[in-house]
Design a protein around this motif. Sequence first.
Motif, short mmCIF file in Angstrom:
data_model
loop_
_atom_site.label_atom_id
_atom_site.label_comp_id
_atom_site.label_asym_id
_atom_site.label_seq_id
_atom_site.Cartn_x
_atom_site.Cartn_y
_atom_site.Cartn_z
N ILE A 74 0.84 -1.20 0.00
CA ILE A 74 0.00 0.00 0.00
C ILE A 74 0.87 1.25 0.00
CG2 ILE A 74 -1.71 1.33 1.32
CD1 ILE A 74 -2.71 -1.35 2.43
N LEU A 75 0.53 2.20 -0.86
CA LEU A 75 1.22 3.48 -0.91
C LEU A 75 0.24 4.58 -0.53
CD1 LEU A 75 3.88 4.97 -1.81
CD2 LEU A 75 2.71 5.37 -3.99
N ILE A 76 0.63 5.41 0.43
CA ILE A 76 -0.19 6.57 0.83
C ILE A 76 0.51 7.82 0.31
CG2 ILE A 76 -1.17 7.88 2.74
CD1 ILE A 76 -1.15 5.30 4.38
N ASN A 77 -0.07 8.41 -0.72
CA ASN A 77 0.52 9.57 -1.39
C ASN A 77 -0.20 10.83 -0.93
OD1 ASN A 77 1.48 11.48 -3.16
ND2 ASN A 77 1.21 10.27 -4.99
N ILE A 78 0.48 11.65 -0.13
CA ILE A 78 -0.11 12.89 0.38
C ILE A 78 0.21 14.01 -0.60
CG2 ILE A 78 -0.17 14.52 2.30
CD1 ILE A 78 0.81 12.18 4.07
N CYS A 79 -0.79 14.51 -1.27
CA CYS A 79 -0.57 15.47 -2.34
C CYS A 79 -0.53 16.91 -1.80
CB CYS A 79 -1.67 15.37 -3.39
SG CYS A 79 -1.60 13.84 -4.34
N SER A 80 0.29 17.72 -2.44
CA SER A 80 0.28 19.16 -2.20
C SER A 80 -0.72 19.77 -3.18
CB SER A 80 1.69 19.72 -2.42
OG SER A 80 2.08 19.54 -3.78
N HIS A 81 -0.53 21.03 -3.51
CA HIS A 81 -1.43 21.67 -4.46
C HIS A 81 -1.25 21.10 -5.87
CE1 HIS A 81 2.38 23.91 -4.60
NE2 HIS A 81 2.11 24.14 -5.86
N ARG A 82 -0.11 20.40 -6.08
CA ARG A 82 0.10 19.78 -7.38
C ARG A 82 -0.79 18.53 -7.50
NH1 ARG A 82 6.20 18.85 -8.94
NH2 ARG A 82 5.80 16.96 -7.77
N THR A 83 -1.12 18.18 -8.72
CA THR A 83 -1.84 16.92 -8.94
C THR A 83 -0.84 15.78 -8.94
OG1 THR A 83 -1.63 17.20 -11.34
CG2 THR A 83 -3.63 18.04 -10.30
N VAL A 84 -1.31 14.56 -8.79
CA VAL A 84 -0.43 13.39 -8.82
C VAL A 84 0.24 13.32 -10.18
CG1 VAL A 84 -0.32 10.89 -8.63
CG2 VAL A 84 -1.90 12.17 -7.20
N THR A 85 1.56 13.22 -10.19
CA THR A 85 2.29 13.23 -11.45
C THR A 85 2.13 11.90 -12.20
OG1 THR A 85 4.35 12.36 -10.52
CG2 THR A 85 4.01 14.76 -10.43
N GLN A 86 2.27 11.97 -13.51
CA GLN A 86 2.20 10.77 -14.32
C GLN A 86 3.30 9.79 -13.96
OE1 GLN A 86 -0.31 10.05 -16.53
NE2 GLN A 86 0.62 8.02 -16.61
N ASN A 87 4.45 10.33 -13.55
CA ASN A 87 5.55 9.44 -13.16
C ASN A 87 5.16 8.56 -11.98
OD1 ASN A 87 7.27 10.52 -15.12
ND2 ASN A 87 7.99 12.13 -13.75
N GLN A 88 4.46 9.13 -11.00
CA GLN A 88 4.04 8.34 -9.84
C GLN A 88 3.00 7.29 -10.25
OE1 GLN A 88 5.40 8.57 -6.59
NE2 GLN A 88 4.39 6.57 -6.61
N ILE A 89 2.08 7.68 -11.09
CA ILE A 89 1.08 6.72 -11.59
C ILE A 89 1.77 5.56 -12.29
CG2 ILE A 89 -0.81 6.42 -13.24
CD1 ILE A 89 -1.59 9.34 -12.62
N ASN A 90 2.80 5.86 -13.09
CA ASN A 90 3.52 4.82 -13.81
C ASN A 90 4.27 3.89 -12.85
OD1 ASN A 90 2.70 5.82 -16.29
ND2 ASN A 90 4.49 7.15 -16.52
N CYS A 91 4.87 4.46 -11.79
CA CYS A 91 5.57 3.64 -10.80
C CYS A 91 4.59 2.70 -10.10
CB CYS A 91 6.28 4.52 -9.78
SG CYS A 91 7.69 5.42 -10.42
N ASN A 92 3.43 3.23 -9.75
CA ASN A 92 2.41 2.40 -9.11
C ASN A 92 1.99 1.26 -10.04
OD1 ASN A 92 2.54 4.36 -7.15
ND2 ASN A 92 0.56 5.28 -7.65
N TYR A 93 1.84 1.59 -11.30
CA TYR A 93 1.35 0.61 -12.27
C TYR A 93 2.32 -0.56 -12.43
CZ TYR A 93 0.02 -1.37 -16.80
OH TYR A 93 -0.31 -2.23 -17.80
N ILE A 94 3.62 -0.25 -12.59
CA ILE A 94 4.54 -1.37 -12.82
C ILE A 94 4.74 -2.19 -11.56
CG2 ILE A 94 5.69 -0.21 -14.75
CD1 ILE A 94 8.06 0.32 -12.90
N ASN A 95 4.50 -1.59 -10.38
CA ASN A 95 4.54 -2.39 -9.16
C ASN A 95 3.35 -3.36 -9.11
OD1 ASN A 95 3.34 -2.45 -6.09
ND2 ASN A 95 5.55 -2.76 -6.15
N TRP A 96 2.17 -2.91 -9.50
CA TRP A 96 0.99 -3.78 -9.50
C TRP A 96 1.13 -4.89 -10.53
CZ3 TRP A 96 -2.43 1.15 -9.96
CH2 TRP A 96 -2.47 1.78 -8.70
N GLU A 97 1.90 -4.65 -11.60
CA GLU A 97 2.01 -5.63 -12.68
C GLU A 97 2.92 -6.78 -12.33
OE1 GLU A 97 0.65 -5.75 -16.09
OE2 GLU A 97 -0.75 -4.77 -14.75
N ARG A 98 3.65 -6.69 -11.23
CA ARG A 98 4.60 -7.76 -10.90
C ARG A 98 3.90 -9.09 -10.74
NH1 ARG A 98 9.16 -6.35 -6.52
NH2 ARG A 98 7.90 -4.64 -5.79
#
Length: 218
Positions: free
Chosen positions: A194-218
């Motif tokens: 489980i990853l808990i991503n606490i966001c600032s005023h920025r939106t979640v970056t595509q890079n983080q989404i991609n990191c999450n995705y390849i972890n789930w694909e294992r």
Amino acid sequence: PKIYVNDNSLFIGHITNNYGHFLLETLSRFWIFISEKIKNLNIKNLIFIKWIDNNTHYILFNKLKNINFFNLKNYEIIVVNRPTKFNKLYIPQNLCFINNKILPQQQLIYRYISNKIPECNLHKFVYITRHNGSKRIKNERSIINLFQSNNFHIHNATPNNFINDIKIYKNCKVLAGIEGSNLHNVVFMPKNSILINICSHRTVTQNQINCNYINWER
């Protein structure tokens, strides 16, 4: 004057001390080192181009080189900073397209590194801080106190501890922190963690989404 490199060379891409860009971009061609293909190329040099920072002592790369996970000590390292001609330059496929996508095969690189690091029973719940503090959220101290009061280990990640830090990520079940490069370490975590991503005023970056995705694909 133009430099001429006679021996067979392998182009790796940008070299940087920026953790997020190192983890995603610099490592994106490292699959070649764990492939049978490299044995037939007779590579003598690894070719990098300098990233936009001013660092010349590449702590993160040197950590990998010193433990020799990828046999990096076998090669001459050349950081290109002027016109250079190569007799033969091999360019492995890049698996990461920053701010766009990461091919699932890049997970093999992180898994290779993780498997080389001994198992140890460390913290299952980890809150990771930015080593110079966060300028994106004003009340980080309150957030840290909240997680600490709920039995989270507070971990201050630094480039010098890059390898030892992976021991923590590969054994924890829940990783929390303020959005940014530190949370890219989800790529070293066990599947279904489980990853808990606490966001600032920025939106979640595509890079983080991609990191999450390849972890789930294992």
